[in-house]
Design an enzyme around this catalytic site. Structure first.
Site, PDB file in Angstrom:
ATOM      1  N   HIS A 195     -17.277  -0.341  29.845  1.00  0.00           N
ATOM      2  CA  HIS A 195     -15.892  -0.137  29.401  1.00  0.00           C
ATOM      3  C   HIS A 195     -14.966  -0.475  30.560  1.00  0.00           C
ATOM      4  O   HIS A 195     -15.284  -0.217  31.717  1.00  0.00           O
ATOM      5  CB  HIS A 195     -15.675   1.307  28.950  1.00  0.00           C
ATOM      6  N   LYS A 246     -15.270   8.443  24.088  1.00  0.00           N
ATOM      7  CA  LYS A 246     -15.893   7.391  23.253  1.00  0.00           C
ATOM      8  C   LYS A 246     -17.302   7.081  23.744  1.00  0.00           C
ATOM      9  O   LYS A 246     -18.224   6.937  22.968  1.00  0.00           O
ATOM     10  CB  LYS A 246     -15.076   6.085  23.337  1.00  0.00           C
TER      11      LYS A 246
HETATM   12  N1  URA Z   1      -9.428   2.245  27.686  1.00  0.00           N
HETATM   13  C1  URA Z   1      -9.482   3.343  26.878  1.00  0.00           C
HETATM   14  O1  URA Z   1     -10.313   3.405  25.979  1.00  0.00           O
HETATM   15  N2  URA Z   1      -8.625   4.335  27.096  1.00  0.00           N
HETATM   16  C2  URA Z   1      -7.702   4.325  28.075  1.00  0.00           C
HETATM   17  O2  URA Z   1      -6.969   5.271  28.211  1.00  0.00           O
HETATM   18  C3  URA Z   1      -7.641   3.184  28.920  1.00  0.00           C
HETATM   19  C4  URA Z   1      -8.513   2.156  28.699  1.00  0.00           C
END
Ligand code: URA
Length: 410
Positions: free
Chosen positions: A82, A187
């Site tokens: 991510h 997530k």
């Molecule tokens: N990506 C995400 O999922 N959330 C954020 O706050 C910043 C980048």
């Protein structure tokens, strides 16, 4: 729970306990906290920050707002990446199918555009028919079959982040470390991963402007991930100029197709490999070979088709989404490009319609910038520094002052 009191408590800089955070997130997810109250609370967090304990509670409450994915016994290791967000950051579109060429599963949950940064879901939706909403059963079947899915937060998985993310995008509350940690890690924890690599960006086009802030953010996310048993790694990467040579939803998909077909800009390819090798069991050489020999491309086509997308559109994205006006932005003098300011380009992209100004705005998938020059490249007087893809000539005129400041040539 009395919502106004929780907003006031945070506004006044006090620490919220686990129960208060959990009840706020639960009520917000159920629709019992108004968007304006949650936005006010997010702004209070932005100014007051959170203690590590509060950040941990916020992350787990958001993760628990939905289900944590469960996998069949004996399934392959689950890995993911991510990014904290950048301009032109399209890495995941290539990295997810590339990792899935290995014997791992890649259950990727991403977000939409946030502030001046683009989002993976908006980019994927520029592929005609592509659905970013799969239920858990379909998502698991897809993992069994092709080893990868790319979806958004749903009513079942991280619904709290889905709602809060959309509010933060348009209320100036994105660059808050605890809110970023909770958004990303809720997530990723809901994905129930074995290994996660984070691309923590710093610079003008990132939410963390300095390397020091990025180090703090990386440490905070690593702590939360390790506490929950995930093997974590981080890469700190600069975001002073846009990544690659394209910014904008369909334009970025087109650039990813170039990479998956064996071409594409070297800065992007290097970052994709740097991140991939941190979670893959395959060597860097093997990963690079999968990019060159079409394996990752074939996996991407499988992914697009599995999620309802029209794979025949992939090699003609620019004609599928053709902006009405495409105009060069030219160099006012010859010389060496010293900087292409990512923040200014990101802002200009939002103004063209590539990002949201209100939570329910639709993004324009066609607009943005292509063939961007990069720092240290030579240009001639009058040579295009980039091509602007816009809805109208008036939109082009409105962003010219930003672009004039963005590019430095000497
Ligand atoms: N990506 C995400 O999922 N959330 C954020 O706050 C910043 C980048």
């Amino acid at each position: 729970m009395h919502t106004p009191s929780l907003i006031e408590k945070k506004r006044d800089g006090a620490e919220l306990d686990a129960e208060e955070i959990e009840s706020l997130i639960t009520a917000f997810t159920r629709g019992e906290v108004a968007d304006y109250q949650m936005s006010a609370w997010a702004m209070a967090v932005f100014f007051r920050g959170m203690t590590p304990r509060e950040t941990q509670h916020l992350t787990t409450s958001m993760m628990r707002s939905g289900r944590v994915i469960e996998y069949p016994a004996g399934s392959p290791p689950k890995v993911d990446k991510h990014s904290t967000g950048g301009v032109g950051d399209k890495v995941s579109l290539v990295l997810a199918p590339l990792l899935a060429c290995d014997e791992v599963w890649v259950p990727m949950i991403s977000g939409r555009g946030l502030g001046i940064t683009g989002g993976m879901l908006d980019k994927l939706e520029s592929i005609p028919g592509f659905s970013v909403n799969l239920d858990e059963q379909r998502a698991l079947q897809q993992l069994e079959r092709i080893g990868v899915f790319m979806i958004g937060q749903t009513a079942d998985i991280c619904p709290a982040d889905r709602k809060l993310y959309a509010l933060r995008d348009v209320t100036g509350t994105v660059p808050s470390q605890p809110l970023i940690v909770a958004s990303i890690m809720s997530k990723k924890l809901a994905e129930n991963l074995d290994r996660l690599v984070l691309d923590v960006k710093f610079g003008s086009g990132a939410f963390m402007k300095t390397r020091r802030e990025a180090e703090q953010l990386a440490a905070s996310m690593t702590e939360v991930g390790e506490l929950m048993g995930v093997q974590m790694s981080c890469l700190l990467s600069p975001m002073d100029e846009p990544l690659g040579r394209a910014v904008g939803n369909a334009l970025e998909v087109a650039e990813c197709v170039e990479i998956l077909r064996g071409g594409g800009p070297p800065d992007l390819i290097t970052l994709i490999l740097d991140l991939s090798e941190k979670v893959s069991t395959a060597s860097r050489e093997r990963l690079a070979a999968w990019l060159r020999d079409g394996s990752a491309w074939r996996k991407f086509v499988q992914l697009v088709e599995a999620q309802g997308g029209d794979a025949t559109a992939l090699e003609k994205m620019q004609s599928v989404h053709q902006a009405p006006v495409i105009q060069p932005f030219t160099a006012p003098r010859g010389g060496t490009v010293r900087a292409v300011n990512a923040e200014a380009v990101g802002r200009a992209s939002v103004l063209l319609g590539g990002g949201r100004q209100k939570a329910d705005d639709a993004v324009d998938l066609a607009v943005g910038f292509s063939r961007l020059k990069k720092a240290s490249e030579q240009v001639e007087n009058g040579e295009p520094l980039m091509f602007i893809h816009a809805r109208s000539a008036a939109d082009v005129t409105s962003i010219l002052p930003l672009l004039e400041k963005a590019v430095q040539i000497s």
